[in-house]
Scaffold this active site. Structure first.
Site, PDB file in Angstrom:
ATOM      1  N   ASP A 173       0.832  -1.203   0.000  1.00 48.92           N
ATOM      2  CA  ASP A 173       0.000   0.000   0.000  1.00 48.92           C
ATOM      3  C   ASP A 173       0.863   1.248   0.000  1.00 48.92           C
ATOM      4  OD1 ASP A 173       0.733   0.497   2.629  1.00 48.92           O
ATOM      5  OD2 ASP A 173      -1.268   0.234   3.463  1.00 48.92           O
ATOM      6  N   ASN A 181      -3.826  12.935   0.166  1.00 49.46           N
ATOM      7  CA  ASN A 181      -5.169  13.500   0.017  1.00 49.46           C
ATOM      8  C   ASN A 181      -5.289  14.841   0.731  1.00 49.46           C
ATOM      9  OD1 ASN A 181      -6.413  11.535  -1.595  1.00 49.46           O
ATOM     10  ND2 ASN A 181      -6.862  10.234   0.163  1.00 49.46           N
ATOM     11  N   HIS A 186      -8.197  15.189  -2.966  1.00 49.88           N
ATOM     12  CA  HIS A 186      -8.629  13.827  -3.277  1.00 49.88           C
ATOM     13  C   HIS A 186      -8.486  13.491  -4.762  1.00 49.88           C
ATOM     14  CE1 HIS A 186     -10.170  12.523   0.644  1.00 49.88           C
ATOM     15  NE2 HIS A 186     -10.437  13.795   0.840  1.00 49.88           N
ATOM     16  N   ASP A 190      -6.658  10.233  -6.278  1.00 48.39           N
ATOM     17  CA  ASP A 190      -7.188   9.345  -7.321  1.00 48.39           C
ATOM     18  C   ASP A 190      -6.182   9.179  -8.449  1.00 48.39           C
ATOM     19  OD1 ASP A 190      -9.518   9.065  -5.899  1.00 48.39           O
ATOM     20  OD2 ASP A 190     -10.747  10.302  -7.230  1.00 48.39           O
ATOM     21  N   GLU A 216      -6.072   2.290  -0.536  1.00 48.22           N
ATOM     22  CA  GLU A 216      -4.762   2.424  -1.173  1.00 48.22           C
ATOM     23  C   GLU A 216      -3.961   1.124  -1.117  1.00 48.22           C
ATOM     24  OE1 GLU A 216      -4.158   3.921   3.114  1.00 48.22           O
ATOM     25  OE2 GLU A 216      -5.757   3.765   1.630  1.00 48.22           O
TER      26      GLU A 216
END
Length: 294
Positions: A173, A181, A186, A190, A216
């Site tokens: 991760d 973020n 955000h 993405d 994630e």
């Protein structure tokens, strides 16, 4: 009738298919709001507006969506998506647009939501294919989702035992993803998820299965691979991600990952194999992040 009067007609495949035209529509294929998944919005003669305000036809309650974000409007036989001076922009197939004529299958990103434009003949089949793909593919990153990954491991474990071949799993991760973020927004988060998934998928082999496990966190199933082999692949992924420049709207975002590897052993089932890799992942995070543990 003379031979010269006999003509052969070549019929394109399209003419053999049913030409019944359904109603053009937008289908939600990705959203942070699970209630939106699969929703179909029929496009009629009137423009369809999208935004955070309750007056819109599609209401997306998310801070990254403007009150009046964009609209779909019909011009002649074509549908256009038109941005309404939104704060974060409207994207079609990852390209920011002011206005654009839509083609069948185009994906429109509005804030953290992605809708797919369906148009033309055999619309019902397109819709059901889209819904099926949503059950096995992560709408944001385009890689397989957790369900597909787990089903693939359910098949691979018996095969590995039957042929006495190794099978490994790599869990990884993104380090400090919440900070990405918080600091960049955000939409930048993405972007990082999607670019990272593309990078990893390009490095893995054809028989490997990559899935977004959640948030994630990602997982890769590596058939015919033992622990040292998995650790070597994981280290290569770690290095590539650290060296990659992730740039969103002109800002460079430093990205690293922590990775854990485990190999199928004894009577392990799917959950036990994934858990073993996950424990190694958290060992890597406790050990300072941006490293591989196996």
């Amino acid at each position: 009738m003379q031979d010269s009067d006999i003509k052969t007609r070549v019929t394109p495949l399209e003419e053999l298919r049913p030409q019944t035209k359904g109603q053009d529509c937008l289908v939600v294929i990705y959203s942070s709001d699970a209630r939106q998944f699969g929703k179909r919005y029929i496009l009629g003669d009137e423009p369809l507006t999208v935004g955070r305000g309750q007056e819109n036809r599609i209401v997306l309650d998310n801070d990254s969506v403007s009150r009046r974000h964009c609209r779909a409007e019909k011009r002649g036989s074509n549908w256009f998506i038109v941005d309404l001076d939104s704060t974060n922009g409207t994207y079609v197939n990852d390209q920011q647009v002011t206005e654009l004529a839509l083609r069948r299958g185009d994906q429109i990103k509005i804030g953290d939501t992605i809708v797919k434009f369906l148009s033309g003949s055999d619309l019902e089949a397109q819709y059901h294919e889209t819904i099926y793909n949503m059950t096995i593919v992560d709408g944001l990153t385009g890689i397989n989702n957790k369900r597909f990954l787990m089903e693939a491991l359910e098949r691979e474990i018996p095969r590995a035992r039957r042929h006495q071949r190794p099978l490994a799993v790599v869990m990884f991760d993104i380090d400090h993803f919440k900070s990405i973020n918080d600091n960049y927004g955000h939409l930048a988060g993405d972007y990082v998820l999607k670019e990272l998934a593309t990078l990893v998928k390009g490095r893995l082999r054809p028989d490997d299965v990559l899935g977004r496990y959640g948030g994630e966190e990602f997982c890769a199933a590596l058939p015919e691979t033992n622990t040292p082999g998995a650790a070597s692949i994981a280290e290569d992924l770690r290095r590539r991600i650290e060296e990659r420049r992730f740039v969103f709207e002109g800002e460079a975002i430093p990205v690293t990952v922590s990775l854990g590897c485990a190999e199928l052993d004894g009577e392990m089932d799917v959950l036990q194999l994934v858990k073993a890799a996950d424990e190694k992942l958290y060992e890597a995070k406790r050990g300072g992040r941006n490293k591989v543990c196996s």
